[in-house]
Each structure stands twice: as structure tokens, then as C-alpha cells.
Scaffold this active site. Structure first.
Site, PDB file in Angstrom:
ATOM      1  N   TYR A 105       0.843  -1.201   0.000  1.00  0.00           N
ATOM      2  CA  TYR A 105       0.000   0.000   0.000  1.00  0.00           C
ATOM      3  C   TYR A 105       0.870   1.240   0.000  1.00  0.00           C
ATOM      4  CZ  TYR A 105      -3.887  -3.095   1.064  1.00  0.00           C
ATOM      5  OH  TYR A 105      -4.831  -4.087   1.020  1.00  0.00           O
ATOM      6  N   HIS A 164      -5.886   3.068  -0.804  1.00  0.00           N
ATOM      7  CA  HIS A 164      -5.792   2.941   0.657  1.00  0.00           C
ATOM      8  C   HIS A 164      -5.669   4.311   1.316  1.00  0.00           C
ATOM      9  CE1 HIS A 164      -4.879   0.518   4.311  1.00  0.00           C
ATOM     10  NE2 HIS A 164      -5.372  -0.480   3.613  1.00  0.00           N
TER      11      HIS A 164
END
Ligand code: KDG
Ligand code: MG
Length: 410
Positions: A155, A211
Site C-alpha cells: 500500500y 488505501h
């Protein structure tokens, strides 16, 4: 029939802390299970369940699901946070499980019956560069998957920041954390998808999870940059707190948008659904309070052409995955199901856990959720200080920082 006990069982068979509520009744052998997994704060959920909800629910009729849901929802006066919602979900899913067992029907029948035989799933591929990601996508394709979420360097591309470019390097005295460079990340992602499409063509459905790592305007630019690669959806381009930017994002790009895994309050989703600012609502079912609110949310979304994509990471228990799949096959506006499989030991602890085959999850026809917890086996896998997401008892990865040392949303 009445409720005799409400307990919260914690277990980490795959190294991820899971929480499952068991509701027992006065009928011998009749019980239900529900997912209450909030891995980062599992002990807090157990306290709510065992210290507050067990006394509240003792002696009540488990058939009144809606009434019990409302009762638990308002009992603490303050409401809609992730700890209370997960505790509520554990109860709610267990009551649906009991109702299915009493009726002799799988949950999807109680929800109106199947509109599809299986729920198409997407899996996760992650590597340090496009070649590593591609290898994983090809392996998943060989396993029958048609939808894959692709991440480079994890992420936020955090694992790219230590490269010799120096970009994302940590300043002296900067605090420990997971360092990443938003600008490097925003450039790395379109490059990844360019390589993936060149190798794969357009048959596979590809997804990506931002994210909530970018500033809103940078997320808008990324969504535009990704248009040529025709994503199935772009996940969480914005933090819940920044959802006021969705109107601008929608006005500028046709990249489909999925949001919601962090939502816990109905006001977070109502307006963006009614204004058609997202394409997929991907709440974490236990974080919004279980099956009862998920049905209502799905019905609202259906009226506005928004599809579901319930959150399904490894920190959903197999009980929660089963609840997701029953919803998925019964909801007309199902879109896709995130699913992270796990080691076989999960099936020992959770007999009847759903299994992915050829890119689909199919619910069992057993009454209720069709999954149970074997408490004896579960007890062999206690929560510990170094399980997934933790280091020395502290959640580690959410301490995400930018090159200047400041905290960023994880
Ligand atoms: O505990 C947090 C994880 O569930 C989350 O980081 C995973 O974003 C995620 C996803 O989409 O699965
Ligand atoms: Mg996500």
C-alpha cells in the site's frame, strides 16, 4: 427458547487475530456464530460482548433479530464506532445463524433466495515491481481468477521508497514508521498498469487500492492517469474524511470508484450513494454492525445503481466470509467480493468455511451461515504480540509517514 450465554472467542490460527461471537440458547445444541473481528482492537470488542452484551441479552428470545439489533445499537447511548459495531455484528450474525438453523434453511434463503449461484471474487497481487506482480496475476489466472487487485511495493508503494533514488528516504531524527513517498507512489501505479496491460491485454479485470494514501487532488490525477488501463475499480482513492472531494473526482474521470471499508456511520455513505458518487460500496460488514444493516445499505445502494463489493481481507473471520457470501448471492446489486483465502488450519478451526473455486465463492446449503467454530482447536492459536499487523504488541503498519517524517493516513 431464550438466550443463555453470549461469548467472544479470540483466535489467530493464520497469524491474524480473529473475534467470533457465540450465542447459545436454551435449546440443547442450538447456537449461532457471528464475526466481530476488529483485529487491531480485538480485546476491546471482547470486553463489550462479555461485560455488557451478555448481561443485556440473557433470557431474551433470539428470534427477534431486528429488535435485538436496535436494542444493542442504542444501549450504550453513544454509537456507530468500530468497537461497538463489531460487537453488535457478532450478535447479529449469530442470531441470523440461529434463525436459519431453526428454519432449516441456509441464510441466503432467508434473504429472499439466490439470484446467482456464486460470488465472483477478486484476489490480491503484490510485488516490488511489475514483473513480480505479473507473475502473481498469472498464477491467480491459472487458478481461475478473473479479477485481481494489483499493488506495487504494498500500500502506497512503501516498499519502493528505500530505492537508491533517495526519494522517500527518512530525515535524520525522523520517527520510526512505514515510510512512503506519495509522489513516487502516484507515478509508480500508472507505470505498473501500463506494463500489466501490455503483458495481459484487457481480458483480466484489474483493480487497485489507493488505501487513502494520497492528497485529494493527487488521487484525482491518479484516477485520470489510470483511465487508459480500464480498471474494474479504484479502491479508496479518498479517506472517508475527504469524501466531499468525490464530486470533483467524478466530474473529471470515468475510472470506477469503490469506497467504504473504513465506514462505520450511516452518514458516511448515505449522501455519496444518493448522489451517485461511487460505483461500489465496499463496507466491512462487521464494522457497520452485521447483516441487518448491510441488507438495508444494499437496498439503498440498489435504488441508486451502486453495486456492493464487501470488504474481505484476512482480518475477516471465515464466519464473516460466510455472511458476505450469503449476502452476495442474494443481493441483486452485488458487484464483486474481495476474498483472501488462508492456510488449511482456518478450516480446522472453522469447519464449513467457504472456499474459492474457479474465481467464485459458493455458499453451503447447510442451515444458517453453514460455518462453525471448533473452540478446542481455536484455543491452540491464542492471540500474541507479533501476529499480523502487530510488532511487540503494537499495531505497526498504521504508523505510516511521509518523507518529512509526518504521519499520513495508513
Ligand atoms: O486491517 C486493515 C485491512 O483489512 C486493510 O488494510 C485491507 O485495505 C484492505 C483491503 O482492501 O483488503
Ligand atoms: Mg482496501
Amino acid at each position: 427458547m431464550h438466550i443463555t450465554s453470549v461469548r467472544c472467542i479470540l483466535t489467530a490460527p493464520a497469524g491474524v487475530g480473529l473475534a467470533v461471537v457465540k450465542v447459545e440458547t436454551s435449546e440443547a445444541g442450538l447456537h449461532g456464530v457471528g464475526c466481530a473481528t476488529f483485529t487491531q482492537r480485538a480485546l476491546a470488542v471482547r470486553t463489550v460482548v462479555e461485560e455488557y452484551l451478555d448481561p443485556l441479552l440473557h433470557g431474551r428470545d433470539p428470534s427477534g433479530i431486528e429488535d435485538i439489533w436496535q436494542l444493542v445499537y442504542q444501549n450504550a447511548y453513544w454509537r456507530n464506532g468500530p468497537v461497538l459495531n463489531n460487537a453488535l455484528s457478532g450478535i447479529d450474525q449469530a442470531l441470523w445463524d440461529i434463525k436459519g438453523k431453526v428454519a432449516g434453511m441456509p441464510l441466503y434463503e432467508l434473504l429472499g433466495g439466490k439470484v446467482r449461484e456464486g460470488a465472483a471474487v477478486y484476489a490480491h497481487a503484490e510485488g516490488r515491481d511489475a514483473d513480480e506482480v505479473l507473475d502473481q496475476v498469472l498464477a491467480l489466472r491459472a487458478d481461475g481468477l478473473r479479477h485481481v487487485r494489483c499493488q506495487v511495493g504494498g500500500y502506497g508503494a512503501a516498499r519502493l521508497t528505500s530505492r537508491s533514488t533517495g526519494s522517500g528516504g527518512r530525515l535524520p531524527h525522523a520517527q520510526p514508521g512505514q515510510y512512503f513517498d506519495p509522489s513516487l507512489y502516484a507515478r509508480a501505479v500508472p507505470a505498473l498498469f501500463e506494463d500489466l496491460r501490455a503483458a495481459l491485454g484487457f481480458e483480466m479485470e484489474l483493480l487497485h487500492d489507493v488505501h487513502e494514501r494520497l492528497a485529494p487532488i493527487d488521487a484525482i490525477r491518479l484516477a485520470k492517469d489510470l483511465e487508459p488501463y480500464r480498471l474494474f475499480f479504484l479502491e479508496d482513492p479518498l479517506a472517508p474524511e475527504d469524501r466531499g472531494w468525490l464530486a470533483r473526482l467524478r466530474a473529471q474521470t470515468a475510472t470506477p470508484v469503490a469506497m467504504g471499508e473504513l465506514f462505520t456511520h450511516p452518514l458516511e455513505w448515505q449522501e455519496i450513494i444518493v448522489r451517485r458518487q461511487i460505483d461500489f460500496i465496499r463496507v466491512h460488514v462487521s464494522d457497520i454492525g452485521g447483516i441487518t444493516p448491510a441488507r438495508k445499505l444494499a437496498a439503498l445502494a440498489e435504488a441508486f445503481g451502486v453495486r456492493t463489493a464487501f470488504h474481505g481481507p484476512s482480518d475477516v473471520s471465515p464466519v464473516g466470509h460466510a455472511a458476505n457470501v450469503h449476502l452476495d448471492v442474494a443481493l441483486p446489486n452485488f458487484g464483486i467480493q474481495e476474498y483472501t483465502g488462508g492456510p488449511d488450519v482456518l478450516r480446522e478451526v472453522f469447519p464449513g468455511a467457504p472456499e474459492q473455486r474457479d474465481g467464485y465463492l459458493v455458499p453451503t446449503d447447510s442451515p444458517g451461515l453453514g460455518v462453525d467454530i471448533d473452540e478446542t482447536v481455536a484455543a491452540r492459536y491464542p492471540l500474541h504480540a507479533d501476529m499480523a499487523q502487530f510488532r511487540d504488541g503494537v499495531v505497526d503498519w498504521t504508523q505510516s509517514r511521509r518523507p518529512d517524517g509526518s504521519l499520513n493516513r495508513p
